[in-house]
Design a protein around this motif. Structure first.
Motif, mmCIF file in Angstrom:
data_model
loop_
_atom_site.group_PDB
_atom_site.id
_atom_site.type_symbol
_atom_site.label_atom_id
_atom_site.label_comp_id
_atom_site.label_asym_id
_atom_site.label_seq_id
_atom_site.Cartn_x
_atom_site.Cartn_y
_atom_site.Cartn_z
ATOM 1 N N ALA A 76 0.807 -1.220 0.000
ATOM 2 C CA ALA A 76 0.000 0.000 0.000
ATOM 3 C C ALA A 76 0.841 1.270 0.000
ATOM 4 O O ALA A 76 0.436 2.284 -0.562
ATOM 5 C CB ALA A 76 -0.921 0.010 1.218
ATOM 6 N N TRP A 77 2.011 1.209 0.620
ATOM 7 C CA TRP A 77 2.848 2.397 0.794
ATOM 8 C C TRP A 77 4.295 2.137 0.401
ATOM 9 O O TRP A 77 4.877 1.148 0.806
ATOM 10 C CB TRP A 77 2.847 2.836 2.268
ATOM 11 N N ARG A 78 4.868 3.038 -0.350
ATOM 12 C CA ARG A 78 6.321 3.061 -0.550
ATOM 13 C C ARG A 78 6.850 3.941 0.570
ATOM 14 O O ARG A 78 6.414 5.078 0.737
ATOM 15 C CB ARG A 78 6.672 3.646 -1.908
ATOM 16 N N ARG A 96 12.750 11.623 17.266
ATOM 17 C CA ARG A 96 11.872 12.032 16.165
ATOM 18 C C ARG A 96 12.265 11.252 14.916
ATOM 19 O O ARG A 96 13.433 11.191 14.547
ATOM 20 C CB ARG A 96 11.981 13.523 15.906
ATOM 21 N N THR A 97 11.261 10.673 14.275
ATOM 22 C CA THR A 97 11.445 9.974 13.004
ATOM 23 C C THR A 97 10.491 10.594 11.997
ATOM 24 O O THR A 97 9.298 10.731 12.270
ATOM 25 C CB THR A 97 11.126 8.471 13.136
ATOM 26 N N VAL A 98 11.020 10.979 10.847
ATOM 27 C CA VAL A 98 10.184 11.506 9.771
ATOM 28 C C VAL A 98 10.196 10.486 8.645
ATOM 29 O O VAL A 98 11.254 10.104 8.148
ATOM 30 C CB VAL A 98 10.685 12.879 9.266
ATOM 31 N N LEU A 99 9.003 10.028 8.287
ATOM 32 C CA LEU A 99 8.829 9.066 7.196
ATOM 33 C C LEU A 99 8.219 9.767 5.992
ATOM 34 O O LEU A 99 7.364 10.633 6.150
ATOM 35 C CB LEU A 99 7.887 7.941 7.607
ATOM 36 N N GLU A 100 8.653 9.367 4.810
ATOM 37 C CA GLU A 100 7.990 9.806 3.590
ATOM 38 C C GLU A 100 7.263 8.598 3.023
ATOM 39 O O GLU A 100 7.868 7.570 2.755
ATOM 40 C CB GLU A 100 8.989 10.334 2.571
ATOM 41 N N LEU A 101 5.953 8.741 2.882
ATOM 42 C CA LEU A 101 5.122 7.677 2.329
ATOM 43 C C LEU A 101 4.589 8.119 0.981
ATOM 44 O O LEU A 101 4.241 9.275 0.798
ATOM 45 C CB LEU A 101 3.927 7.385 3.248
ATOM 46 N N ARG A 102 4.513 7.173 0.078
ATOM 47 C CA ARG A 102 3.874 7.419 -1.213
ATOM 48 C C ARG A 102 2.836 6.319 -1.410
ATOM 49 O O ARG A 102 3.185 5.137 -1.418
ATOM 50 C CB ARG A 102 4.891 7.393 -2.349
#
Length: 141
Positions: A76-78, A96-102
């Motif tokens: 569902a997500w990259r 802190r964790t920053v995720l990039e989802l596509r």
């Protein structure tokens, strides 16, 4: 004790005014463990990036396991971790964790599942609620 708390709060405010990230806590969580989620948007186009910010508070002496990217469905997500940071805060640690989802599916609603952080003995855990993101067609219809 009040002077120490006032000094700490003043330092947090000073750091915030310098353009650094603002901690989501002004006092340490009672359990010593807390997890917060923020999203850059509630709606994105198919394959358009969405940023999730996960803030984890870990009290002193707690041994916590947290792998946020493992919670996401790869179909569902990259997913990519774009930033991580750790700093001392309120007698514990702020991670802190920053995720990039596509989104890889759509159009329509797509669920970001709850994230979970837990002590290694699983005695304490913190979770976020699931979040639904509306995915639009990439064609702009």
């Amino acid at each position: 004790m009040k002077r120490w708390a006032l000094l700490l709060l003043s330092m947090v405010v000073a750091l915030a005014s310098c353009g650094g990230p603002v901690a989501p806590w002004t006092t340490a969580p009672a359990t010593g463990l807390d997890l917060k989620l923020a999203s850059s948007a509630d709606e994105v186009a198919l394959f358009e990036p969405l940023q999730l910010t996960l803030d984890l508070f870990v009290g002193s002496g707690l041994d916590v396991a947290f792998a946020p990217e493992a919670a996401l469905d790869a179909a569902a997500w990259r997913t990519a971790v774009v930033a991580t940071s750790t700093q001392e805060l309120l007698g514990g640690e702020w991670r802190r964790t920053v995720l990039e989802l596509r989104p890889r599916r759509g159009p329509g609603p797509l669920v970001v599942p709850p994230f979970r952080a837990a002590t290694k003995d699983d005695a304490l855990a913190a979770t976020t609620p699931e979040r639904t993101v509306q995915v639009r067609s990439a064609l702009g219809t």
